[in-house]
Write a protein that holds these residues in place. Structure first.
Motif, mmCIF file in Angstrom:
data_model
loop_
_atom_site.group_PDB
_atom_site.id
_atom_site.type_symbol
_atom_site.label_atom_id
_atom_site.label_comp_id
_atom_site.label_asym_id
_atom_site.label_seq_id
_atom_site.Cartn_x
_atom_site.Cartn_y
_atom_site.Cartn_z
ATOM 1 N N VAL A 18 33.975 -22.354 20.322
ATOM 2 C CA VAL A 18 33.803 -21.150 21.155
ATOM 3 C C VAL A 18 33.598 -19.947 20.032
ATOM 4 C CG1 VAL A 18 35.115 -19.529 22.375
ATOM 5 C CG2 VAL A 18 35.081 -21.932 23.093
ATOM 6 N N MET A 19 34.190 -19.658 18.989
ATOM 7 C CA MET A 19 34.073 -18.527 18.251
ATOM 8 C C MET A 19 32.549 -18.535 17.780
ATOM 9 S SD MET A 19 37.533 -18.481 16.308
ATOM 10 C CE MET A 19 37.067 -17.225 14.980
ATOM 11 N N ALA A 20 32.120 -19.683 17.279
ATOM 12 C CA ALA A 20 30.747 -19.693 16.733
ATOM 13 C C ALA A 20 29.662 -19.436 17.891
ATOM 14 C CB ALA A 20 30.445 -21.132 15.995
ATOM 15 N N THR A 21 29.968 -19.906 18.980
ATOM 16 C CA THR A 21 28.929 -19.608 20.166
ATOM 17 C C THR A 21 28.950 -18.070 20.462
ATOM 18 O OG1 THR A 21 29.573 -21.991 20.709
ATOM 19 C CG2 THR A 21 28.323 -20.454 22.694
ATOM 20 N N SER A 22 30.195 -17.616 20.644
ATOM 21 C CA SER A 22 30.467 -16.210 20.821
ATOM 22 C C SER A 22 29.841 -15.504 19.641
ATOM 23 C CB SER A 22 31.680 -15.795 21.237
ATOM 24 O OG SER A 22 32.561 -15.783 19.985
ATOM 25 N N SER A 23 29.894 -15.837 18.620
ATOM 26 C CA SER A 23 29.121 -15.181 17.354
ATOM 27 C C SER A 23 27.806 -14.982 17.591
ATOM 28 C CB SER A 23 29.717 -15.382 16.251
ATOM 29 O OG SER A 23 31.149 -15.406 16.134
ATOM 30 N N PHE A 24 27.273 -16.141 17.748
ATOM 31 C CA PHE A 24 25.789 -16.405 18.029
ATOM 32 C C PHE A 24 25.186 -15.525 19.013
ATOM 33 C CE2 PHE A 24 22.230 -18.465 19.718
ATOM 34 C CZ PHE A 24 21.251 -18.819 18.767
ATOM 35 N N ALA A 25 25.871 -15.644 20.211
ATOM 36 C CA ALA A 25 25.490 -14.866 21.523
ATOM 37 C C ALA A 25 25.349 -13.439 21.089
ATOM 38 C CB ALA A 25 26.351 -15.453 22.675
ATOM 39 N N SER A 26 26.404 -13.027 20.627
ATOM 40 C CA SER A 26 26.634 -11.566 20.344
ATOM 41 C C SER A 26 25.794 -10.962 19.374
ATOM 42 C CB SER A 26 27.844 -11.050 20.053
ATOM 43 O OG SER A 26 28.380 -11.558 18.552
ATOM 44 N N LEU A 27 25.153 -11.758 18.536
ATOM 45 C CA LEU A 27 24.155 -11.463 17.344
ATOM 46 C C LEU A 27 22.696 -11.449 17.928
ATOM 47 C CD1 LEU A 27 25.713 -13.027 14.179
ATOM 48 C CD2 LEU A 27 25.595 -10.429 14.811
ATOM 49 N N THR A 28 22.492 -12.457 18.911
ATOM 50 C CA THR A 28 21.066 -12.661 19.374
ATOM 51 C C THR A 28 20.969 -12.331 20.738
ATOM 52 O OG1 THR A 28 21.598 -14.855 19.788
ATOM 53 C CG2 THR A 28 20.830 -14.633 17.772
ATOM 54 N N VAL A 29 21.666 -12.923 21.834
ATOM 55 C CA VAL A 29 21.526 -12.863 23.238
ATOM 56 C C VAL A 29 21.849 -11.348 23.529
ATOM 57 C CG1 VAL A 29 21.860 -13.613 25.401
ATOM 58 C CG2 VAL A 29 21.782 -15.330 23.726
ATOM 59 N N LEU A 30 22.826 -10.844 23.225
ATOM 60 C CA LEU A 30 23.126 -9.392 23.801
ATOM 61 C C LEU A 30 22.289 -8.370 23.406
ATOM 62 C CD1 LEU A 30 25.470 -7.991 25.576
ATOM 63 C CD2 LEU A 30 26.762 -7.772 23.255
ATOM 64 N N PRO A 31 21.877 -8.183 22.202
ATOM 65 C CA PRO A 31 20.844 -7.176 21.817
ATOM 66 C C PRO A 31 19.428 -7.425 22.540
ATOM 67 C CG PRO A 31 21.708 -7.737 19.932
ATOM 68 C CD PRO A 31 22.239 -9.139 21.049
ATOM 69 N N THR A 32 19.267 -8.567 23.085
ATOM 70 C CA THR A 32 17.908 -8.893 23.675
ATOM 71 C C THR A 32 18.091 -8.412 24.870
ATOM 72 O OG1 THR A 32 17.441 -10.773 22.313
ATOM 73 C CG2 THR A 32 16.276 -10.721 24.644
ATOM 74 N N ILE A 33 19.271 -8.619 25.674
ATOM 75 C CA ILE A 33 19.461 -8.300 27.087
ATOM 76 C C ILE A 33 19.576 -6.805 27.135
ATOM 77 C CG2 ILE A 33 21.392 -8.173 28.793
ATOM 78 C CD1 ILE A 33 21.914 -10.911 27.904
ATOM 79 N N LEU A 34 20.292 -6.108 26.066
ATOM 80 C CA LEU A 34 20.316 -4.514 26.124
ATOM 81 C C LEU A 34 19.116 -3.978 25.867
ATOM 82 C CD1 LEU A 34 23.841 -4.174 24.276
ATOM 83 C CD2 LEU A 34 23.255 -4.207 26.977
ATOM 84 N N SER A 35 17.939 -4.596 25.278
ATOM 85 C CA SER A 35 16.801 -4.111 24.719
ATOM 86 C C SER A 35 15.927 -3.764 26.271
ATOM 87 C CB SER A 35 15.885 -4.632 23.849
ATOM 88 O OG SER A 35 15.606 -6.219 24.345
ATOM 89 N N ILE A 36 16.178 -4.575 26.957
ATOM 90 C CA ILE A 36 15.625 -4.465 28.289
ATOM 91 C C ILE A 36 16.599 -3.591 29.356
ATOM 92 C CG2 ILE A 36 14.900 -5.697 30.391
ATOM 93 C CD1 ILE A 36 14.897 -8.128 28.757
ATOM 94 N N VAL A 37 16.175 -2.300 28.987
ATOM 95 C CA VAL A 37 16.949 -1.205 29.567
ATOM 96 C C VAL A 37 16.713 -0.826 31.071
ATOM 97 C CG1 VAL A 37 17.754 1.208 29.385
ATOM 98 C CG2 VAL A 37 17.106 -0.129 27.347
#
Length: 54
Positions: A18-37
């Motif tokens: 879970v820690m590895a998955t959440s780290s991966f998501a916070s470094l890749t998926v979250l910035p992608t979602i936030l770039s679509i403002v």
């Protein structure tokens, strides 16, 4: 692993997963979602004048 108590060692593996998955998501998926403002975030509020010069 380190523990003979099976459930405890499985819990440790799950926590690490879970820690590895959440780290991966916070470094890749979250910035992608936030770039679509969404438009409602950048749209100025009514009644507020933007870039007003004195």
């Amino acid at each position: 692993m380190l523990s003979k108590f099976n459930m405890l060692s499985e819990l440790g593996l799950l926590i690490a997963l879970v820690m590895a998955t959440s780290s991966f998501a916070s470094l890749t998926v979250l910035p992608t979602i936030l770039s679509i403002v969404p438009r409602f975030i950048t749209k100025p509020l009514p009644g507020i004048v933007q870039n007003r010069r004195l």
